[in-house]
Design a protein around this motif. Structure first.
Motif, PDB file in Angstrom:
ATOM      1  N   GLU A 120       0.816  -0.958   0.011  1.00 35.12           N
ATOM      2  CA  GLU A 120       0.414   0.107  -0.053  1.00 35.12           C
ATOM      3  C   GLU A 120       0.807   1.003  -0.218  1.00 35.12           C
ATOM      4  OE1 GLU A 120      -3.342   1.032   2.486  1.00 35.12           O
ATOM      5  OE2 GLU A 120      -4.264  -0.562   1.565  1.00 35.12           O
ATOM      6  N   PHE A 121       0.676   2.106  -0.546  1.00 33.26           N
ATOM      7  CA  PHE A 121       1.354   3.598  -0.724  1.00 33.26           C
ATOM      8  C   PHE A 121       0.081   4.796  -0.127  1.00 33.26           C
ATOM      9  CE2 PHE A 121       2.117   0.680  -4.269  1.00 33.26           C
ATOM     10  CZ  PHE A 121       3.316   0.621  -4.800  1.00 33.26           C
ATOM     11  N   ASP A 122       1.110   5.723   0.741  1.00 34.40           N
ATOM     12  CA  ASP A 122       0.298   7.063   1.080  1.00 34.40           C
ATOM     13  C   ASP A 122      -0.750   7.322   0.058  1.00 34.40           C
ATOM     14  OD1 ASP A 122       2.636   8.540   0.151  1.00 34.40           O
ATOM     15  OD2 ASP A 122       3.624   7.583   1.835  1.00 34.40           O
ATOM     16  N   GLY A 123      -1.272   8.399   0.183  1.00 30.31           N
ATOM     17  CA  GLY A 123      -1.944   8.923  -1.060  1.00 30.31           C
ATOM     18  C   GLY A 123      -1.956  10.006   0.040  1.00 30.31           C
ATOM     19  N   PRO A 124      -2.847  11.504  -0.494  1.00 29.82           N
ATOM     20  CA  PRO A 124      -3.002  12.599  -0.577  1.00 29.82           C
ATOM     21  C   PRO A 124      -4.601  12.888   0.419  1.00 29.82           C
ATOM     22  CG  PRO A 124      -2.212  12.934  -2.583  1.00 29.82           C
ATOM     23  CD  PRO A 124      -2.075  11.610  -2.589  1.00 29.82           C
ATOM     24  N   GLU A 125      -5.395  11.865   0.637  1.00 28.67           N
ATOM     25  CA  GLU A 125      -6.285  11.210   1.283  1.00 28.67           C
ATOM     26  C   GLU A 125      -6.340  10.216   1.816  1.00 28.67           C
ATOM     27  OE1 GLU A 125      -9.697  11.595  -1.423  1.00 28.67           O
ATOM     28  OE2 GLU A 125      -9.191  13.244  -2.076  1.00 28.67           O
ATOM     29  N   GLU A 126      -6.175   9.402   1.301  1.00 30.90           N
ATOM     30  CA  GLU A 126      -6.332   7.568   1.812  1.00 30.90           C
ATOM     31  C   GLU A 126      -5.276   6.775   1.127  1.00 30.90           C
ATOM     32  OE1 GLU A 126     -10.028   5.885  -0.264  1.00 30.90           O
ATOM     33  OE2 GLU A 126     -10.324   6.455   1.723  1.00 30.90           O
ATOM     34  N   PRO A 127      -4.412   6.286   2.054  1.00 28.76           N
ATOM     35  CA  PRO A 127      -4.043   5.618   1.767  1.00 28.76           C
ATOM     36  C   PRO A 127      -4.324   3.834   0.247  1.00 28.76           C
ATOM     37  CG  PRO A 127      -3.542   3.946   3.245  1.00 28.76           C
ATOM     38  CD  PRO A 127      -4.497   5.500   3.410  1.00 28.76           C
ATOM     39  N   GLY A 128      -3.296   3.420  -0.861  1.00 30.15           N
ATOM     40  CA  GLY A 128      -4.111   2.113  -1.600  1.00 30.15           C
ATOM     41  C   GLY A 128      -2.761   1.515  -2.169  1.00 30.15           C
ATOM     42  N   ALA A 129      -3.649   0.081  -2.641  1.00 29.95           N
ATOM     43  CA  ALA A 129      -2.620  -0.675  -3.451  1.00 29.95           C
ATOM     44  C   ALA A 129      -2.495  -0.491  -4.605  1.00 29.95           C
ATOM     45  CB  ALA A 129      -2.755  -1.605  -3.904  1.00 29.95           C
ATOM     46  N   VAL A 130      -3.608   0.896  -5.872  1.00 23.55           N
ATOM     47  CA  VAL A 130      -3.099   0.833  -7.060  1.00 23.55           C
ATOM     48  C   VAL A 130      -2.564   2.616  -6.774  1.00 23.55           C
ATOM     49  CG1 VAL A 130      -4.242   1.482  -8.625  1.00 23.55           C
ATOM     50  CG2 VAL A 130      -5.252  -0.292  -7.090  1.00 23.55           C
ATOM     51  N   PHE A 131      -1.597   2.857  -7.593  1.00 19.52           N
ATOM     52  CA  PHE A 131      -0.605   3.609  -7.316  1.00 19.52           C
ATOM     53  C   PHE A 131      -0.921   4.017  -9.205  1.00 19.52           C
ATOM     54  CE2 PHE A 131       3.028   6.373  -7.007  1.00 19.52           C
ATOM     55  CZ  PHE A 131       3.009   6.777  -6.637  1.00 19.52           C
TER      56      PHE A 131
ATOM     57  N   GLY B  57      16.527  22.317 -11.896  1.00 19.80           N
ATOM     58  CA  GLY B  57      15.350  22.970 -11.802  1.00 19.80           C
ATOM     59  C   GLY B  57      14.404  22.446 -11.931  1.00 19.80           C
ATOM     60  N   ILE B  58      13.981  21.313 -12.000  1.00 19.20           N
ATOM     61  CA  ILE B  58      12.574  20.338 -11.739  1.00 19.20           C
ATOM     62  C   ILE B  58      12.329  19.604 -10.938  1.00 19.20           C
ATOM     63  CG2 ILE B  58      11.339  19.264 -13.946  1.00 19.20           C
ATOM     64  CD1 ILE B  58      13.022  20.159 -15.797  1.00 19.20           C
ATOM     65  N   ALA B  59      11.937  19.878 -10.046  1.00 23.20           N
ATOM     66  CA  ALA B  59      11.418  19.192  -9.339  1.00 23.20           C
ATOM     67  C   ALA B  59      10.111  18.255  -9.347  1.00 23.20           C
ATOM     68  CB  ALA B  59      10.780  19.808  -8.060  1.00 23.20           C
ATOM     69  N   CYS B  60       9.726  17.016  -8.805  1.00 23.52           N
ATOM     70  CA  CYS B  60       8.397  15.770 -10.364  1.00 23.52           C
ATOM     71  C   CYS B  60       7.733  14.787  -8.713  1.00 23.52           C
ATOM     72  CB  CYS B  60       8.915  15.216 -10.792  1.00 23.52           C
ATOM     73  SG  CYS B  60      10.035  13.811 -10.135  1.00 23.52           S
ATOM     74  N   GLU B  61       6.691  14.480  -9.015  1.00 25.63           N
ATOM     75  CA  GLU B  61       5.829  13.908  -8.023  1.00 25.63           C
ATOM     76  C   GLU B  61       5.055  12.568  -8.875  1.00 25.63           C
ATOM     77  OE1 GLU B  61       5.177  12.259  -5.527  1.00 25.63           O
ATOM     78  OE2 GLU B  61       5.733  13.145  -4.078  1.00 25.63           O
ATOM     79  N   ALA B  62       4.468  11.562  -8.556  1.00 23.02           N
ATOM     80  CA  ALA B  62       4.515  10.342  -9.192  1.00 23.02           C
ATOM     81  C   ALA B  62       3.151   9.883  -8.418  1.00 23.02           C
ATOM     82  CB  ALA B  62       5.429   9.421  -8.467  1.00 23.02           C
ATOM     83  N   GLY B  63       2.100   9.318  -8.985  1.00 18.22           N
ATOM     84  CA  GLY B  63       1.407   8.740  -8.345  1.00 18.22           C
ATOM     85  C   GLY B  63       0.179   9.732  -8.062  1.00 18.22           C
ATOM     86  N   PRO B  64      -0.783   8.954  -6.834  1.00 20.84           N
ATOM     87  CA  PRO B  64      -1.499  10.139  -6.643  1.00 20.84           C
ATOM     88  C   PRO B  64      -1.266  11.479  -6.401  1.00 20.84           C
ATOM     89  CG  PRO B  64      -1.370   8.453  -4.905  1.00 20.84           C
ATOM     90  CD  PRO B  64      -0.499   8.121  -6.265  1.00 20.84           C
TER      91      PRO B  64
ATOM     92  N   ALA C 193       1.038  13.448  -8.369  1.00 20.39           N
ATOM     93  CA  ALA C 193       1.256  14.293  -9.382  1.00 20.39           C
ATOM     94  C   ALA C 193      -0.114  14.848 -10.026  1.00 20.39           C
ATOM     95  CB  ALA C 193       1.931  13.211 -10.006  1.00 20.39           C
ATOM     96  N   ILE C 194      -1.226  13.867  -8.733  1.00 20.30           N
ATOM     97  CA  ILE C 194      -2.231  14.421  -9.672  1.00 20.30           C
ATOM     98  C   ILE C 194      -2.835  15.806  -8.618  1.00 20.30           C
ATOM     99  CG2 ILE C 194      -4.663  13.944  -9.867  1.00 20.30           C
ATOM    100  CD1 ILE C 194      -4.383  11.309  -9.914  1.00 20.30           C
ATOM    101  N   ALA C 195      -2.127  15.566  -7.662  1.00 21.40           N
ATOM    102  CA  ALA C 195      -2.701  16.711  -6.367  1.00 21.40           C
ATOM    103  C   ALA C 195      -1.517  17.527  -6.345  1.00 21.40           C
ATOM    104  CB  ALA C 195      -2.966  15.872  -4.914  1.00 21.40           C
ATOM    105  N   GLU C 196      -0.807  17.271  -7.291  1.00 20.67           N
ATOM    106  CA  GLU C 196       0.807  19.016  -7.416  1.00 20.67           C
ATOM    107  C   GLU C 196      -0.116  19.447  -8.379  1.00 20.67           C
ATOM    108  OE1 GLU C 196       3.099  19.914  -6.399  1.00 20.67           O
ATOM    109  OE2 GLU C 196       3.453  18.748  -5.068  1.00 20.67           O
ATOM    110  N   TYR C 197      -0.690  18.944  -9.755  1.00 20.42           N
ATOM    111  CA  TYR C 197      -1.263  18.703 -10.992  1.00 20.42           C
ATOM    112  C   TYR C 197      -2.556  19.984 -10.891  1.00 20.42           C
ATOM    113  CZ  TYR C 197      -3.897  19.333 -14.575  1.00 20.42           C
ATOM    114  OH  TYR C 197      -5.119  20.493 -15.807  1.00 20.42           O
ATOM    115  N   LEU C 198      -3.604  19.614  -9.758  1.00 26.11           N
ATOM    116  CA  LEU C 198      -4.910  19.910  -9.507  1.00 26.11           C
ATOM    117  C   LEU C 198      -4.161  21.085  -8.769  1.00 26.11           C
ATOM    118  CD1 LEU C 198      -6.746  17.487  -8.721  1.00 26.11           C
ATOM    119  CD2 LEU C 198      -7.269  18.632 -11.100  1.00 26.11           C
ATOM    120  N   GLN C 199      -3.309  21.406  -7.707  1.00 26.38           N
ATOM    121  CA  GLN C 199      -2.755  22.370  -7.289  1.00 26.38           C
ATOM    122  C   GLN C 199      -2.597  23.871  -8.219  1.00 26.38           C
ATOM    123  OE1 GLN C 199       0.037  21.790  -3.919  1.00 26.38           O
ATOM    124  NE2 GLN C 199       0.505  24.307  -3.477  1.00 26.38           N
TER     125      GLN C 199
END
Length: 433
Positions: free
Chosen positions: A34-45, A60-67, A69-75
């Protein structure tokens, strides 16, 4: 025997849409990570990356992945680049690198960054380098004229720091191992795996529980058509006509059709985010000046400039899922100054994907012919992957094998679970693709 090997065996289902990891256990089973997530953990990343400029980050470029990444994009969608479905270019000879904020990224660069972030979000369960990594691969890669040797080299580079020993196993064979763990008697099993980028089939002979070799693969086949292709049809039918597809422009005193290349790029999730660059936008603005319907091209520019790939993808996915349970559903997208609303009948969607279903069924026939097994001798059919829930796909198997022989479950997790079980085998090479 198994306890020794299980301690260091990991099953990795790196999918076009989602990634799942499973760890072999000493009792012969496997357990999802299971992976941590912005809202709750889950096995699907989610198999996605988000990039943004940051002085303190490497290069000079930062990145995120999985959920995340979605949270960063929406922000901050206008200050980021959202990349998804990048697995679809693994075997592409035409893809060399993509520019993100002016920096080149190869497929293996995307992959290594993705895996690094995945490990960071696993709560320490993946900190130790596993002895064996069993990696799922499609029988046939996505894309036109895919090069499997190129994909293998890219995967090797992507995974070189992830495990000590790497083994590649067909994804439907991993699902077959997972399904075989449920069976209490011998059976000939057809596994159909409907992913985001490919549809794959495997026919397996399952022996008695406790047999030294529980699963014996008989044949495999695949085709580079699956969920993302179905999404493209929805975009082509509902979205692209609003963005100028089928339109015309003036050139040298003549009226010409707008080249289709713009729309092919836009409907490809792996390339849409990368269209937000100076050269592409300048070319579109020149096209807009000459287009008979300048507003339509303006809508395309607005969607690209405002990084609306993810909201569009999300709206398409909601429609597709709704049509799996309802005969009619509403498509609604409103963002970036563009609003599209349409009532869609399931029958219309099935008509859009009709030719794809024919090719999927041809790949199924190929597996049966290779296995030299009469369809009547196939005891069980196991359907897995998100697109297996589409009624038109399920209907193919109901018609050919009968509802009583069909089993489902673990649509997003069965492959990783089975790959970890493969990792417990003494001779993993016997299963390797």
């Amino acid at each position: 025997m198994q306890g020794d090997l299980a301690a260091g065996a990991l099953g990795l289902d790196f999918g076009t849409t989602n990634t799942v990891v499973s760890l072999a256990q000493s009792d012969g089973t496997s357990e999802l990570v299971e992976f941590d997530g912005p809202e709750e953990p889950g096995a699907v990343f989610r198999s996605a990356l988000c990039f943004w400029e940051e002085e303190s980050a490497w290069n000079g470029i930062a990145c995120e992945a999985g959920p995340h990444a979605i949270a960063e994009y929406l922000q901050s969608p206008l200050d980021s680049r959202f990349v998804q479905s990048f697995k679809t270019v693994a075997a592409s000879t035409t893809f060399e690198r993509a520019l993100v904020f002016g920096k080149p990224f190869r497929f293996e660069d995307f992959g290594r960054l993705f895996l690094q972030r995945l490990v960071q979000h696993a709560g320490g369960r993946l900190d130790a380098r596993p002895r064996r990594v069993i990696v799922g691969r499609p029988v046939e890669y996505a894309g036109a004229r895919p090069d499997p040797d190129l994909a293998r080299r890219r995967y090797d580079l992507m995974l070189r720091e992830f495990g000590v020993e790497l083994f590649y196993v067909y994804e439907p064979l991993g699902a077959a191992f997972s399904y075989a763990s449920r069976l209490t008697e011998p059976a000939t099993v057809l596994v159909a795996d409907f992913g985001g980028g490919t549809t794959d089939f495997s026919i397996v002979q399952v022996g008695e529980p406790g047999a030294s070799r529980r699963c014996a693969p008989l044949a495999a086949s695949g085709v580079g058509i699956a969920g993302d292709r179905f999404d493209r049809h929805i975009v082509e039918q509902l979205v692209l006509p609003m963005l100028g597809k089928g339109g015309q422009y003036r050139s040298m005193g003549k009226i010409l059709d707008i080249p289709g290349g713009w729309f092919a790029e836009f409907s490809d999730w792996s390339r849409l985010a990368l269209m937000r660059n100076r050269r592409t936008l300048e070319e579109l603005r020149r096209l807009q000046k000459d287009a008979l319907d300048a507003q339509a091209i303006g809508r395309m520019i607005a969607l690209i400039e405002h990084e609306q790939g993810f909201p569009l993808y999300d709206a398409v996915g909601r429609l597709k899922r709704a049509l799996s349970s309802e005969r009619q559903a509403q498509f609604h997208f409103e963002s970036g100054g563009v609003e599209i609303t349409a009532e869609v009948d399931r029958a219309d969607f099935e008509a859009w994907i009709r030719h794809d279903l024919v090719r999927i069924e041809a790949a199924l026939d190929a597996a049966i012919v290779k296995a030299a097994v009469e369809p009547s001798r196939i005891d069980r059919v196991f359907l897995t992957g998100g697109s297996s829930l589409i009624p038109a796909i399920r209907a193919i198997f109901d018609r050919r094998f009968g509802e009583d022989r069909i089993a489902t479950g673990g649509e997003l997790t069965s492959i990783a679970h089975g790959l970890a079980l493969v990792g417990q085998e003494r001779d993993v090479e016997a299963w390797a693709a």
